[in-house]
Enzyme design. Structure first.
Site, PDB file in Angstrom:
ATOM      1  N   ARG A  35      -2.586  -8.651   6.239  1.00  0.00           N
ATOM      2  CA  ARG A  35      -2.390  -7.318   6.789  1.00  0.00           C
ATOM      3  C   ARG A  35      -2.715  -7.553   8.278  1.00  0.00           C
ATOM      4  NH1 ARG A  35      -1.308  -3.229   2.165  1.00  0.00           N
ATOM      5  NH2 ARG A  35       1.500  -3.647   1.845  1.00  0.00           N
ATOM      6  N   LYS A 198      14.039   0.160 -12.777  1.00  0.00           N
ATOM      7  CA  LYS A 198      15.098   1.499 -12.839  1.00  0.00           C
ATOM      8  C   LYS A 198      15.842   1.666 -11.884  1.00  0.00           C
ATOM      9  CE  LYS A 198      12.423   4.763 -13.820  1.00  0.00           C
ATOM     10  NZ  LYS A 198      11.818   5.572 -14.381  1.00  0.00           N
ATOM     11  N   GLY A 351       7.641  -4.735  -1.239  1.00  0.00           N
ATOM     12  CA  GLY A 351       7.376  -5.160  -3.033  1.00  0.00           C
ATOM     13  C   GLY A 351       7.185  -5.911  -3.754  1.00  0.00           C
ATOM     14  N   GLY A 374       7.894   1.001   0.205  1.00  0.00           N
ATOM     15  CA  GLY A 374       8.553   2.108  -0.123  1.00  0.00           C
ATOM     16  C   GLY A 374       8.533   2.362   1.364  1.00  0.00           C
TER      17      GLY A 374
END
Ligand code: AMP
Length: 394
Positions: A35, A198, A351, A374
């Site tokens: 990063r 999910k 992710g 996200g």
């Protein structure tokens, strides 16, 4: 189109840049500086154009209090090594105080200073106007280059733009270019691959993508909720019971929109949720009651590979199985390999799928790997991200 650092004159200006320096650490040392290196092009460009650069970021979750466990000092040290110039670390529990203001005032063109963790202040995550104003008071221009937090309306990502001209850095520019054009103006056939645990977490993304794609491929734990919706036995597989009706609705929506929706035709089952468990492959409508599906099966891999090979744009979010366990990593690995081989535009939503592609050493074979988990999901949902919405239009 949003303005970038290239669209403005920064010479002799003080530029405050929101970066994502939320790096993983162990015992106070940085274990992965990706990063930090990712922020270098914007920082170097600003320095070379004669700006004085003030950097800010969050690190971890200090919950609005000055907690030295989350100090950005190690980041300042690493930045200094990478930039090969001194980095002034403006350490203050208040992030901005009189001392910091003085340091910012005397900062010259070509110099860099890093503020302390913006989440040491409660107002940061509440987008407090006073804190945003304090940050803005240090500079003449705001640059947002932290895509990973662009979906949050915080003082350092959005609020500050109320007080300063605001443009994007190169990282955000790249994210908007690849995620944006993949979703809004894709070369067809456009295939989206969704996986992960999910369905519930990704309903809005799937709904939005159904309006855009030619084919939607489903894998990972979420497949079992779709199976349930189709009335299949799913044994002890992960089930998102609250989303069975939604899954039914998504299957119907796909049909009515003429989208090809692909579910795994076979699954690798395990007796238990562990790497060295007994395994067996079953077709999707023949799973035993006492095993759980933990990866897509070989026939499915072939079908998915074929679909990927004929695509011109592929967006991928979420692993095909429990890729953290070697026994159940094959589906995710084969999909990653298929993506690495195609000439299509390949965009990996951040992710777990990004982590998987890195883990397999295939990162440099993809067109774009999003830096925000996200944030990339919200982008794929079609939402406008607050940290991007505040930037000036060209
Ligand atoms: P997500 O954060 O929703 O993208 O989910 C990622 C997680 O889903 C990873 O940690 C995977 O191990 C997990 N996962 C993928 N497939 C399965 C599965 N069949 N059963 C349980 N977990 C799974």
């Amino acid at each position: 189109m949003k303005k970038t650092v290239k669209d403005i004159d920064v010479k002799g200006k003080k530029v405050i840049v929101r970066c994502d320096f939320n790096v993983p650490q162990k015992d106070g040392s940085i274990t992965d500086d990706t990063r930090i290196t990712a922020a270098l092009p914007t920082i170097k460009y600003l320095l070379s154009e004669g700006a004085a650069v003030i950097l800010m970021s969050h690190l971890g979750r200090p919950e609005g209090e000055a907690n030295m466990k989350y100090t950005l000092k190690p980041v300042a040290d690493r930045l200094e090594e990478l930039l090969k110039i001194p980095v002034i670390f403006a350490q203050s529990p208040q992030v901005v105080d009189e001392e910091v203001k003085k340091k910012a005032e005397s900062l010259k063109a070509g110099e860099v200073m890093l503020l302390e963790n913006v989440r040491f202040r409660k107002e940061e995550t509440k987008n407090g106007a006073d804190f945003a104003k304090e940050l803005a008071s240090l500079a003449d221009i705001f640059v947002n280059d932290a895509f990973g937090t662009a979906h949050r309306a915080h003082a350092s990502t959005a609020g500050i733009a109320d007080y300063l001209p605001a443009v994007s850095g190169f990282l955000i520019e790249k994210e908007v270019k690849f995620l944006g054009s993949a979703v809004e103006n894709p070369e067809r056939p456009f295939v989206a691959i969704m996986g992960g645990a999910k369905v519930g977490d990704k309903i809005s993304v799937i709904r939005n993508l159904l309006k855009k794609v030619d084919t939607l491929i489903i894998g990972g734990g979420m497949a079992y909720t779709f199976y349930k919706a189709l009335g299949y036995e799913i044994g002890t597989s992960i089930l998102d019971a609250d989303s069975v009706d939604v899954a039914k609705d998504l299957l119907e929506t796909a049909k009515s929109l003429g989208v090809k929706m692909m579910l795994p035709v076979d699954v690798v089952c395990g007796r238990e949720f562990k790497n060295d468990t007994e395994t067996a492959v079953f077709s999707c409508d023949n799973m035993p009651g006492d095993m759980m599906g933990l990866d897509i099966g070989p026939e499915t891999i072939e079908l998915y590979k074929k679909e990927i090979a004929s695509a011109k744009t592929v967006v991928w979010n979420g692993p095909m199985g429990v890729f953290e366990m070697e026994t159940f990593a094959k589906g995710t690995l084969e999909i990653a390999k298929a993506l690495s081989r195609t000439d299509a535009i390949t965009v990996i939503g951040g992710g777990d799928s990004a982590a998987a592609v890195e883990q397999f050493g295939l990162a440099d074979k993809m067109t774009h790997i999003s830096t925000g988990g996200g944030a990339s999901l919200e982008f794929l949902e079609g939402k406008e991200l607050p940290g991007i919405a505040v930037l000036e239009e060209k």
